[in-house]
Design a protein around this motif. Sequence first.
Motif, short mmCIF file in Angstrom:
data_model
loop_
_atom_site.label_atom_id
_atom_site.label_comp_id
_atom_site.label_asym_id
_atom_site.label_seq_id
_atom_site.Cartn_x
_atom_site.Cartn_y
_atom_site.Cartn_z
N GLY A 90 0.82 -1.21 0.00
CA GLY A 90 0.00 0.00 0.00
C GLY A 90 0.85 1.25 0.00
O GLY A 90 1.91 1.30 -0.62
N CYS A 91 0.39 2.27 0.72
CA CYS A 91 1.06 3.57 0.62
C CYS A 91 2.24 3.74 1.57
O CYS A 91 2.97 4.73 1.48
N LEU A 92 2.48 2.80 2.50
CA LEU A 92 3.56 2.96 3.48
C LEU A 92 4.80 2.19 3.09
O LEU A 92 4.73 1.01 2.73
N ALA A 93 5.95 2.86 3.16
CA ALA A 93 7.23 2.22 2.86
C ALA A 93 8.11 2.09 4.08
O ALA A 93 8.95 1.19 4.15
N ALA A 94 7.95 2.98 5.07
CA ALA A 94 8.82 2.95 6.25
C ALA A 94 8.23 3.80 7.36
O ALA A 94 7.46 4.73 7.10
N SER A 95 8.58 3.47 8.58
CA SER A 95 8.27 4.28 9.76
C SER A 95 9.33 3.97 10.80
O SER A 95 10.22 3.13 10.57
N CYS A 96 9.27 4.62 11.96
CA CYS A 96 10.36 4.46 12.93
C CYS A 96 10.39 3.10 13.60
O CYS A 96 11.43 2.65 14.08
N LEU A 97 9.23 2.41 13.67
CA LEU A 97 9.07 1.09 14.29
C LEU A 97 9.26 1.11 15.81
O LEU A 97 9.24 0.06 16.44
N ALA A 137 10.75 -3.64 -1.47
CA ALA A 137 9.96 -3.21 -0.32
C ALA A 137 10.41 -3.91 0.95
O ALA A 137 10.74 -5.11 0.93
N ASP A 138 10.43 -3.19 2.06
CA ASP A 138 10.66 -3.79 3.36
C ASP A 138 9.52 -4.77 3.65
O ASP A 138 8.34 -4.41 3.52
N HIS A 139 9.86 -5.99 4.04
CA HIS A 139 8.83 -7.03 4.17
C HIS A 139 7.80 -6.71 5.22
O HIS A 139 6.68 -7.24 5.20
N ARG A 140 8.12 -5.82 6.17
CA ARG A 140 7.17 -5.48 7.23
C ARG A 140 6.03 -4.61 6.72
O ARG A 140 5.05 -4.39 7.46
N TYR A 141 6.13 -4.12 5.50
CA TYR A 141 5.08 -3.30 4.90
C TYR A 141 4.48 -3.99 3.68
O TYR A 141 3.90 -3.35 2.81
N VAL A 142 4.59 -5.31 3.66
CA VAL A 142 4.06 -6.13 2.57
C VAL A 142 3.01 -7.07 3.14
O VAL A 142 3.20 -7.65 4.22
N VAL A 143 1.89 -7.23 2.44
CA VAL A 143 0.84 -8.15 2.88
C VAL A 143 0.68 -9.27 1.87
O VAL A 143 1.00 -9.11 0.69
#
Length: 300
Positions: A90-97, A137-143
Amino acid sequence: MLQRTVSGWAAHDSSGNITPYVFKRRENGANDVIIKIMYCGMCHTDLHYVRNEWGNTMYPVVPGHEITGVVIEAGSNVKKLKVGDRVGVGCLAASCLECEFCRGGEENYCEQIQFTYNGIFWDGSITYGGYSQILVADHRYVVVVPENLPMDAAAPLLCAGITVYSPMKEGKLMESSGKKIGIVGMGGLGHIAIKFGKVLGHHVTVISTSPSKEHEAKHRLGADAFILSTDPHQMQAGKRSLDFMLDTVSAEHSLGEILELLKVNGTLVLVGAPDKPLQLPSFPLIFGTYNPSLLSPFSD
């Protein structure tokens, strides 16, 4: 930093035109997957960015954040995804976590959020979207896309779908059926909202400035009623009739007459993103004690 050459489509200025573009993506990292893109939805946000209507576009911009495809490479730290998996981004690629929102599964509220395109990734590279051959893509932002869901149908759900689903869930429309809900606008967001509303068992009214959309709203999408917002008689007849309303319109408009369609203590959720401030008269709020909720189009 290793990079790979990718072909795609990009806008280079605010003219609204996109043209073929060859650019660099980062190589696959330990936490990344490379996705061969099969489908990418066209979101109105893409138009905003292509035309620089929000004033923050970094040209050249490769749009697209409703992406489905197949994993063709997985990093060493990726355990839940494998080559061949059907996935979406979707629209998110990264955040601070690390902040309270990221830890609570609400990365979309993180102050360090970066988007799938027109953002800056952790390594300093510019993010480019799904109007291209592949995505890293970082796998944490993949569904994962379920096997019984067609990939082309899944793509719009990754932004438009979640944008209307989220406020319906927050508005407790999943907990009981039979509510009278209104959908303002029948574009990319609105037509999905109509479908969700009907599946959840609610009475759905479409509010639109386009009389030509009435037939499609009722006979193709299953809406129960249609109000032409430019017709004062129809607006008056619909006054105080709705429990919940989603405003999906991305153009400048007034909320005053729309608010009057709500019952006392009704809820209006704004999910469109006009580039100019909306008009919000005070009296409909005062006499209706409404609950206006303003949500970003990135509310997933």
